[in-house]
Structure formats: C-alpha cells, structure tokens
Design an enzyme around this catalytic site. Structure first.
Site, PDB file in Angstrom:
ATOM      1  N   ASP A  95       2.260   2.723 -15.929  1.00 47.05           N
ATOM      2  CA  ASP A  95       3.107   2.440 -14.770  1.00 47.05           C
ATOM      3  C   ASP A  95       2.563   3.206 -13.568  1.00 47.05           C
ATOM      4  O   ASP A  95       2.425   4.422 -13.629  1.00 47.05           O
ATOM      5  CB  ASP A  95       4.541   2.884 -15.098  1.00 47.05           C
ATOM      6  CG  ASP A  95       5.504   2.622 -13.944  1.00 47.05           C
ATOM      7  OD1 ASP A  95       5.173   1.793 -13.066  1.00 47.05           O
ATOM      8  OD2 ASP A  95       6.580   3.246 -13.925  1.00 47.05           O
ATOM      9  N   ASP A  97       3.339   3.858  -9.620  1.00 45.92           N
ATOM     10  CA  ASP A  97       4.399   3.698  -8.641  1.00 45.92           C
ATOM     11  C   ASP A  97       3.915   4.180  -7.268  1.00 45.92           C
ATOM     12  O   ASP A  97       3.453   5.317  -7.143  1.00 45.92           O
ATOM     13  CB  ASP A  97       5.604   4.533  -9.116  1.00 45.92           C
ATOM     14  CG  ASP A  97       6.788   4.385  -8.182  1.00 45.92           C
ATOM     15  OD1 ASP A  97       6.775   3.457  -7.356  1.00 45.92           O
ATOM     16  OD2 ASP A  97       7.713   5.216  -8.281  1.00 45.92           O
ATOM     17  N   ASP A 283       2.623   7.273 -14.373  1.00 44.93           N
ATOM     18  CA  ASP A 283       3.823   7.937 -14.866  1.00 44.93           C
ATOM     19  C   ASP A 283       3.594   8.174 -16.368  1.00 44.93           C
ATOM     20  O   ASP A 283       3.719   7.260 -17.178  1.00 44.93           O
ATOM     21  CB  ASP A 283       5.038   7.041 -14.621  1.00 44.93           C
ATOM     22  CG  ASP A 283       6.322   7.666 -15.145  1.00 44.93           C
ATOM     23  OD1 ASP A 283       6.255   8.666 -15.892  1.00 44.93           O
ATOM     24  OD2 ASP A 283       7.402   7.143 -14.809  1.00 44.93           O
TER      25      ASP A 283
END
Ligand SMILES: [Zn+2]
Ligand SMILES: [Zn+2]
Length: 396
Positions: A95, A97, A283
């Site tokens: 992930d 972000d 992440d």
C-alpha cells in the site's frame, strides 16, 4: 455524515453496483477466501465466504455497502474464527499512500479542524488553535494530482524492486489505484506466497531500508555489479549528476575516495538522502498482516466515492482523477453546502476552493466532497446542468 447525505451517497453506490457490478471479478480460489463489507451504518461484517462471484454481486446490489473487502490469504475454512481458519497462503500486497509522501502541496490543500471551537482552515495543522488555544486539532488530508503523481513514482520504484531484487515476474504484478490517495500493488503468484508475517516484515524492511546502516558507506564495499542495496548505493553514487551537492568530482572512483573522507555528520546526511531517494515508502503494516481483508478491485472507496481500479500495463498513462470516477453522468447534479474544500480536480475539470458556500455540482463531485468530509448534500437534483457553473469552473 448526516442522514440525508448518507442516503444520497448510498444511492450513488447502489447505482454503480447496479450498472457496473459485473466488473468485479472473482479472485482465484474464491471459496477459500474471507470476504467482508462495511455497511453505511454499523460495524464491519467479516468472515463471509462465497462459492461464486454471483453471490457477492447479489449482496452488493442488496446492501450497497460503503466498502467491500476480500482476504489476500486463502484458508481451509474462511468463515471460522481467525485462529481456526487454517491459513494456507497469501498474495504479497503493498500500500502506497500519497499522504505519507508529505508533498509540499499539502500545505495548500490539507485542512485542519479544531475539535474544541470548530474552527477550520486550509494549511498544515498548527500546534494550537489560534482562536481557542486548544491542541485538540484534527488533520484532514486531501490528495491533488501532484500527490498522486508522487505516489505513482513511488509505485514504479516498488515494481522495480519486485522485479530486480525479488525476481518476481512482471506479469504477476498488478497495480491498482486505491480509490483514494494512492496505489495498491499485489503479487498474485510468487515463491513468497507461503511466507509468514516475519518473512514479510523482512521484505518491508528491505524496501523501506529499515536497519540499513551508514557503516556500509564507510566500508565502501559496494559495486554497481553487486546485488541488493549495495548495487543500489553504487549505482546511485555513480549516476548522480555531474554537479552534485554532495560530491566535488563526477567520477565514481573519485566519489568513493571523497566518501572515505566524509565526516560522521556528512555520512549521516548523505545516508538520509540516499535512503529518501532510493527506498519505497510503503505502509509496512499492510504488507506484514496476513489476516487482513483488502479492498476489492472495481469496488467503491467510501472515503471518496471513487473506484479501486486496475491501472493496466502503462501506469504512466493512467489518470486516476479521470479513470476512477464511478458514475460519470454529466446530467446528474447535486446541490451541496460546502463547509471547506480545497481546489480539486476531477473528470478533467477543476472545482473550488470553496468555504461555507452552497454549490450545484455534478453528482460525482458532490459525492467526493461529502465523502471527504467537506460538506453535506442539500438535495439531489437530476438533469439540471448549470452551464454557468461549468464555465466558471473552467476559468478557475
Ligand atoms: Zn479552536
Ligand atoms: Zn498535493
């Protein structure tokens, strides 16, 4: 979100699942996966299992949930309690972000909110509210095209790591826009499928350069023909531009000699720069957690109303703020009271910034602003395209 706004957003989600729900494809080994969904009102529903994708499509039409999730793991019994599921394997997932990349534009489009007196302003969160001196301040982050471009760059670096350092076939790497402010990468099939949480943590550490010591620079034991981080460091030093802030010379060997003369502080500074420009800011929690249920591709993200969408072969050509709009029907308008909203770009138009004003906007723009917590729906109007609005927004 107030009741009226929730109803309008939910109706929009329902329309999406009615018109485009068939785009949601079955994951491999569907009967071994755990599914879950988040209703607009209430708690997350987990530990569900489906024999085929049709059953999930039917559920989405009926419930029109705020979020739909599926495990990247497979289990012997996906409906059992977590410790009784009998874990089999899991796809590697990542992930990225945009918010974590801390782009300079954040100070233009982020918003802070004082929980004490209700004051809201554009900009980075101050330590204390200038009005009431409270330190109970909330940060609301928004993502602009620049933020998303930075996330894309980070994603490309991740892919490069996966292919070169981990030997993963590019055909097994799938990249998705998350539907909010970043990208999800998943590796469907690889030799890492059966790796446990600890092994996955090692991968996350490698990518984020966690634990990479600056001692490696003083040792000078790295060549562009090496493997792993040694190769990366060597190539980075070799490929820095001729005129560079850290080195006087432009030749690789001379740079290595200069490096050996660096003070301890200079070594630390250069190491920080090297890591910032070469590591991947993922992440790590997402990568290491093998019991997560992950947002499904082609479902809607309740933080924006946008679709989690596969980017296709050419990530560079993928424009999330055009291609991830769920229902782009120019005829569908909505009237919203915008509390606060920075300038946003969606569907090739720009809107805002708005503060404490009523606006007639395309429904998908309204859903985006309301879902981000920037305002509330006053009504939903269909087929009342206000041309003036579009013209003024083009000019803005
Ligand atoms: Zn305040
Ligand atoms: Zn930005």
């Amino acid at each position: 979100m107030d009741e009226n706004s929730t109803q309008i957003v939910k109706r929009y989600f329902k329309e999406y699942y009615f018109r485009f729900g068939a785009r949601i494809k079955s994951p491999s080994e569907i009967e071994s996966r755990e599914f879950g969904y988040l209703p607009f009102a209430g708690m997350m529903v987990r530990h569900l299992s489906f024999k085929d994708i049709g059953a999930l499509h039917a559920l989405l039409l009926k419930e029109a949930p705020a979020g739909v999730y599926c495990s990247n793991s497979t289990y012997e019994d996906p409906t059992a309690e977590m410790y009784l599921k009998n874990w089999k394997k899991a796809a590697l997932i990542f992930d990225i972000d945009a918010d974590a990349l801390k782009q300079p534009c954040k100070k233009v489009h982020d918003i802070w909110l004082c929980k004490e007196c209700g004051r809201k302003e554009f900009g980075l969160r101050p330590e204390f509210c200038p009005s009431c001196k409270s330190n109970r301040l909330l940060e609301l982050s928004w993502a602009c095209p620049m933020c998303l471009e930075a996330a894309k760059k980070e994603t490309n670096r991740l892919i490069e790591f996966l292919e070169f350092d981990f030997g993963i076939e590019s055909s097994e790497i799938k990249v998705y826009f998350s539907g909010n402010a970043g990208y999800h990468v998943s590796v469907e099939k690889s030799s890492f499928d059966t790796l446990d949480t600890r092994g996955r943590a090692e991968i996350a550490d490698y990518l984020t350069a966690r634990g990479l010591s600056s001692k490696i620079l003083s040792s000078q034991k790295f060549l562009p023909t090496d493997a792993g981080w040694r190769r990366r460091i060597a190539k980075y030093i070799r490929n820095l531009p001729e005129i560079d802030q850290s080195f006087k010379s432009s030749q690789y060997e001379d740079r290595l000699f200069e490096l050996s003369k660096f003070s301890k502080k200079e070594v630390e500074t250069f190491m920080n720069r090297l890591i910032a420009e070469n590591s991947v800011r993922i992440d790590a929690m997402v990568t290491t957690d093998v019991h997560r249920i992950f947002r499904m591709p082609e479902t809607l993200n309740n933080k924006t109303g946008l679709v989690k969408r596969e980017c296709g072969k050419e990530l560079a050509n993928f424009d999330p703020l055009r291609e991830a709009i769920a229902v782009q029907d120019g005829e569908q308008r909505s009237r919203i009271f915008v509390d606060i909203c920075p300038k946003i770009e969606l569907g090739g138009e720009s809107y805002g910034p708005f503060k404490s004003e009523t606006r007639d906007l395309p429904l998908y723009v309204g859903v985006y602003i309301v879902s981000k917590g920037g305002g509330k729906f006053l009504s939903e109007q269909s087929n009342v395209a206000s041309q003036n609005e579009i013209v003024s927004n083009r000019r803005a």
